[in-house]
Design a protein around this motif. Structure first.
Motif, PDB file in Angstrom:
ATOM      1  N   TYR A  85      11.893  38.739  37.768  1.00  0.00           N
ATOM      2  CA  TYR A  85      13.437  38.684  37.585  1.00  0.00           C
ATOM      3  C   TYR A  85      13.520  38.649  36.122  1.00  0.00           C
ATOM      4  O   TYR A  85      14.441  39.231  35.506  1.00  0.00           O
ATOM      5  CB  TYR A  85      14.270  37.908  38.609  1.00  0.00           C
ATOM      6  CG  TYR A  85      15.724  37.984  38.360  1.00  0.00           C
ATOM      7  CD1 TYR A  85      16.356  39.129  39.069  1.00  0.00           C
ATOM      8  CD2 TYR A  85      16.558  37.069  37.716  1.00  0.00           C
ATOM      9  CE1 TYR A  85      17.698  39.233  38.875  1.00  0.00           C
ATOM     10  CE2 TYR A  85      17.936  37.356  37.383  1.00  0.00           C
ATOM     11  CZ  TYR A  85      18.593  38.386  38.179  1.00  0.00           C
ATOM     12  OH  TYR A  85      19.838  38.638  38.099  1.00  0.00           O
ATOM     13  N   GLU A  86      12.991  37.732  35.421  1.00  0.00           N
ATOM     14  CA  GLU A  86      13.170  37.531  34.053  1.00  0.00           C
ATOM     15  C   GLU A  86      12.804  38.631  33.245  1.00  0.00           C
ATOM     16  O   GLU A  86      13.743  38.865  32.182  1.00  0.00           O
ATOM     17  CB  GLU A  86      12.645  36.176  33.334  1.00  0.00           C
ATOM     18  CG  GLU A  86      12.963  34.854  34.140  1.00  0.00           C
ATOM     19  CD  GLU A  86      12.677  34.504  35.434  1.00  0.00           C
ATOM     20  OE1 GLU A  86      11.935  35.339  35.931  1.00  0.00           O
ATOM     21  OE2 GLU A  86      13.286  33.780  35.993  1.00  0.00           O
ATOM     22  N   GLU A 142      15.739  41.067  33.479  1.00  0.00           N
ATOM     23  CA  GLU A 142      16.870  40.482  32.496  1.00  0.00           C
ATOM     24  C   GLU A 142      16.683  41.022  31.212  1.00  0.00           C
ATOM     25  O   GLU A 142      17.742  41.384  30.289  1.00  0.00           O
ATOM     26  CB  GLU A 142      17.139  38.786  32.524  1.00  0.00           C
ATOM     27  CG  GLU A 142      17.572  38.734  33.970  1.00  0.00           C
ATOM     28  CD  GLU A 142      17.916  37.199  33.785  1.00  0.00           C
ATOM     29  OE1 GLU A 142      17.419  36.525  33.395  1.00  0.00           O
ATOM     30  OE2 GLU A 142      19.099  36.727  34.399  1.00  0.00           O
ATOM     31  N   GLN A 143      15.670  40.908  30.522  1.00  0.00           N
ATOM     32  CA  GLN A 143      15.152  41.162  29.484  1.00  0.00           C
ATOM     33  C   GLN A 143      15.273  42.599  29.095  1.00  0.00           C
ATOM     34  O   GLN A 143      15.758  43.027  27.893  1.00  0.00           O
ATOM     35  CB  GLN A 143      13.827  40.585  28.871  1.00  0.00           C
ATOM     36  CG  GLN A 143      13.742  39.108  28.864  1.00  0.00           C
ATOM     37  CD  GLN A 143      12.301  38.510  28.656  1.00  0.00           C
ATOM     38  OE1 GLN A 143      11.226  39.055  29.065  1.00  0.00           O
ATOM     39  NE2 GLN A 143      12.442  37.319  28.240  1.00  0.00           N
ATOM     40  N   CYS A 196      17.057  44.773  30.832  1.00  0.00           N
ATOM     41  CA  CYS A 196      18.557  45.161  30.619  1.00  0.00           C
ATOM     42  C   CYS A 196      19.341  44.477  29.305  1.00  0.00           C
ATOM     43  O   CYS A 196      20.074  45.575  28.827  1.00  0.00           O
ATOM     44  CB  CYS A 196      19.348  44.462  31.749  1.00  0.00           C
ATOM     45  SG  CYS A 196      19.016  45.273  33.537  1.00  0.00           S
ATOM     46  N   SER A 197      18.978  43.532  28.818  1.00  0.00           N
ATOM     47  CA  SER A 197      19.403  42.982  27.493  1.00  0.00           C
ATOM     48  C   SER A 197      19.214  43.962  26.615  1.00  0.00           C
ATOM     49  O   SER A 197      20.001  44.302  25.576  1.00  0.00           O
ATOM     50  CB  SER A 197      19.170  41.623  27.490  1.00  0.00           C
ATOM     51  OG  SER A 197      19.650  41.105  26.190  1.00  0.00           O
ATOM     52  N   ARG A 200      23.804  46.742  35.101  1.00  0.00           N
ATOM     53  CA  ARG A 200      24.008  45.910  35.761  1.00  0.00           C
ATOM     54  C   ARG A 200      22.800  45.903  36.689  1.00  0.00           C
ATOM     55  O   ARG A 200      22.169  46.817  36.732  1.00  0.00           O
ATOM     56  CB  ARG A 200      25.306  46.189  36.867  1.00  0.00           C
ATOM     57  CG  ARG A 200      26.675  45.949  36.154  1.00  0.00           C
ATOM     58  CD  ARG A 200      27.793  46.833  36.929  1.00  0.00           C
ATOM     59  NE  ARG A 200      28.898  46.500  36.356  1.00  0.00           N
ATOM     60  CZ  ARG A 200      29.450  47.064  35.197  1.00  0.00           C
ATOM     61  NH1 ARG A 200      28.820  48.132  34.882  1.00  0.00           N
ATOM     62  NH2 ARG A 200      30.741  46.655  35.047  1.00  0.00           N
ATOM     63  N   ILE A 201      22.493  44.639  37.115  1.00  0.00           N
ATOM     64  CA  ILE A 201      21.198  44.540  37.890  1.00  0.00           C
ATOM     65  C   ILE A 201      21.810  44.158  39.514  1.00  0.00           C
ATOM     66  O   ILE A 201      22.727  43.301  39.361  1.00  0.00           O
ATOM     67  CB  ILE A 201      20.462  43.156  37.650  1.00  0.00           C
ATOM     68  CG1 ILE A 201      20.006  43.432  36.234  1.00  0.00           C
ATOM     69  CG2 ILE A 201      19.311  42.987  38.531  1.00  0.00           C
ATOM     70  CD1 ILE A 201      19.148  42.268  35.586  1.00  0.00           C
ATOM     71  N   GLN A 226      23.782  40.407  38.090  1.00  0.00           N
ATOM     72  CA  GLN A 226      23.814  40.186  36.332  1.00  0.00           C
ATOM     73  C   GLN A 226      24.429  41.421  35.775  1.00  0.00           C
ATOM     74  O   GLN A 226      24.047  42.468  36.164  1.00  0.00           O
ATOM     75  CB  GLN A 226      22.622  39.888  35.983  1.00  0.00           C
ATOM     76  CG  GLN A 226      22.512  39.258  34.415  1.00  0.00           C
ATOM     77  CD  GLN A 226      23.257  38.216  34.185  1.00  0.00           C
ATOM     78  OE1 GLN A 226      24.427  38.170  34.214  1.00  0.00           O
ATOM     79  NE2 GLN A 226      22.388  36.975  33.939  1.00  0.00           N
ATOM     80  N   LYS A 227      25.136  41.091  34.834  1.00  0.00           N
ATOM     81  CA  LYS A 227      25.638  42.282  34.267  1.00  0.00           C
ATOM     82  C   LYS A 227      25.806  42.015  32.453  1.00  0.00           C
ATOM     83  O   LYS A 227      25.852  40.827  32.070  1.00  0.00           O
ATOM     84  CB  LYS A 227      27.044  42.840  34.642  1.00  0.00           C
ATOM     85  CG  LYS A 227      28.271  41.629  34.521  1.00  0.00           C
ATOM     86  CD  LYS A 227      29.590  42.432  35.133  1.00  0.00           C
ATOM     87  CE  LYS A 227      30.575  40.950  34.956  1.00  0.00           C
ATOM     88  NZ  LYS A 227      32.067  41.486  35.354  1.00  0.00           N
ATOM     89  N   TYR A 228      25.596  43.171  31.653  1.00  0.00           N
ATOM     90  CA  TYR A 228      25.739  43.064  30.546  1.00  0.00           C
ATOM     91  C   TYR A 228      26.589  43.971  29.742  1.00  0.00           C
ATOM     92  O   TYR A 228      26.557  45.203  30.220  1.00  0.00           O
ATOM     93  CB  TYR A 228      24.224  43.435  29.818  1.00  0.00           C
ATOM     94  CG  TYR A 228      23.045  42.505  30.519  1.00  0.00           C
ATOM     95  CD1 TYR A 228      22.564  41.306  29.615  1.00  0.00           C
ATOM     96  CD2 TYR A 228      22.432  42.680  31.774  1.00  0.00           C
ATOM     97  CE1 TYR A 228      21.606  40.671  30.136  1.00  0.00           C
ATOM     98  CE2 TYR A 228      21.587  41.927  32.012  1.00  0.00           C
ATOM     99  CZ  TYR A 228      21.082  40.764  31.455  1.00  0.00           C
ATOM    100  OH  TYR A 228      20.237  39.838  31.761  1.00  0.00           O
ATOM    101  N   ILE A 259      18.693  49.053  38.838  1.00  0.00           N
ATOM    102  CA  ILE A 259      19.455  48.467  37.483  1.00  0.00           C
ATOM    103  C   ILE A 259      20.291  50.011  37.302  1.00  0.00           C
ATOM    104  O   ILE A 259      19.656  50.922  37.635  1.00  0.00           O
ATOM    105  CB  ILE A 259      18.337  48.488  36.292  1.00  0.00           C
ATOM    106  CG1 ILE A 259      17.537  47.058  36.295  1.00  0.00           C
ATOM    107  CG2 ILE A 259      19.009  48.377  35.055  1.00  0.00           C
ATOM    108  CD1 ILE A 259      16.436  46.802  35.593  1.00  0.00           C
TER     109      ILE A 259
END
Length: 405
Positions: free
Chosen positions: A7-8, A11-12, A14-15, A26-27, A36-38, A95
């Motif tokens: 999952y990390e 996140e990376q 998406c970032s 968004r995830i 999670q959203k960016y 995603i």
């Protein structure tokens, strides 16, 4: 799949994508619930925004394969690219990249959205601002994002390390000669810009385009010689300022001009190529000149300017001569006489004329005519139809069938 990303890792990924594309990401889990959203920018809220959108997008991915991505266009024309987070043949989530648009949003499209969603007139600027704030991508660009997303999701994320390499910079003194410019070019440019402002202030689009053809962005390219996009953006910002001042000089309400300039500022900054910036400048000419022609009240007295601005801002509200007179702080009889003298029509006819113009926009969609009547400020559908026919020479239904069916 070469490995199992964590999952990390997602996140990376998406970032990184958010940082590079400046597009919201968004995830979600397997049901479409956002985990999670960016977000790069806080976009204005759009009134027609279903809560189950991400669930629908994720559900559709269940029927795809790990090697595919989805290009989704919702009912309001807003677009997304998405790919599934897979573990073997099971989808764990998605995603979602977006919102964005890939086609230019025309005013007629916005009016249809307004009509189809039965939204009050006051929401129009909010909707238009939302659409104009969205990133604009070409098909090649959103396909590239989708392909990149799939490849990133199929592999374990590998952090990279930066190794810096720098070159000695030339001193400012070495480049002073570049900043020199022929004074004749400077005088010519300022003279043409004055003429452009005068043309915008009178709503003369044809003349503006003729004058723009005599100017070249290359005249100012020395300011950013290695970055033509930045140079052209700055030139376009300057043009926005000229348009704003000219429109106000042409009699457009400053609040309306401010709204337009805010929208164009977002479009300019989000542009990624010279073609988009050229299209924005052309759109500015169209929009500001139309605003002068349609909303200018320069030749009216301050009292009638204030009256017209109020009427145009509150068309959907109950408007009577007594009420409007109270707002502009004058006697109803006096206001009625002065309004007729300056506009050559009585106030109630003017109000009905503007309401009919708004109704024409709603008639482009499928909103029931009875509902349109209330949306534009009539409390009786039959009276609305009579007024519409008096002004347009056909009934609302006939108008809809003739032009939009």
């Amino acid at each position: 799949m070469e490995s199992n990303p964590t999952y990390e890792d997602f996140e990376q990924i998406c970032s990184l994508l958010n940082t590079v594309t400046k597009i919201d990401i968004r995830i979600t889990d397997s049901t479409g619930t956002v985990l999670q959203k960016y977000e790069s920018l806080m976009l204005p809220s759009v009134p027609a925004n279903p809560d189950n959108k991400y669930s629908y997008i994720t559900e559709r991915l269940h029927h795809c394969s790990p090697q595919t991505f989805q290009h989704h266009v919702d009912s309001t024309g807003i677009e997304y690219v998405s790919a599934g987070i897979w573990k073997q043949d099971k989808i764990l989530g998605s995603i979602i990249v977006g919102p964005f648009i890939s086609t230019e949003i025309e005013l007629t499209f916005l009016n249809k959205e307004l009509s189809n969603n039965a939204l009050p007139l006051g929401k129009r600027s909010q909707i238009e601002h939302f659409y104009k704030s969205l990133p604009a991508l070409t098909k090649k660009e959103y396909n590239a994002i989708g392909t990149l997303l799939v490849n990133l999701l199929l592999r374990e994320h590998t952090p990279a390390q930066e190794i810096r390499s720098t070159m000695k910079r030339n001193s400012i003194k070495d480049n002073v000669s570049v900043l020199k410019m022929d004074p004749r070019i400077i005088r010519f440019r300022y003279d043409q810009e004055k003429k452009i402002m005068n043309a915008i202030a009178t709503g003369n689009k044809k003349r503006v385009f003729e004058l723009l053809a005599t100017l070249s962005n290359n005249d100012l390219s020395y300011r950013f010689p290695d970055n033509p996009i930045r140079a052209t953006k700055n030139i376009t910002y300057v043009f926005t300022t000229l348009c704003r001042i000219a429109a106000v000089n042409g009699g457009v309400d400053p609040l309306h001009v401010h709204s337009l300039s805010e929208r164009f500022a977002l479009l300019i900054e989000r542009s990624s190529n010279l073609y988009q910036l050229s299209s924005i400048r052309r759109s500015m000419v169209e929009v500001y000149c139309d605003a002068v022609v349609e909303a200018s009240t320069l030749h009216y007295s301050p009292l009638i300017k204030k009256t017209i601005n109020y009427i145009q801002s509150y068309l959907e509200e109950p408007l009577t001569l007594k009420h409007v007179a109270a707002v502009v702080k004058t006697n109803p009889t006096y206001l009625s006489r002065v309004f007729k003298e300056e506009t050559n029509m009585n106030m109630m006819y003017y109000i009905n004329l503007k309401r009919v113009e708004e109704a024409k926009l709603y008639l482009q969609g499928d909103t029931p005519i009875t509902e349109i009547a209330f949306l534009v400020g009539f409390n009786d559908a039959n009276y609305f139809s009579r007024v519409f026919k008096q002004i347009v020479s056909v009934t609302p239904l006939q108008y809809r069938k003739k032009y939009y069916r």
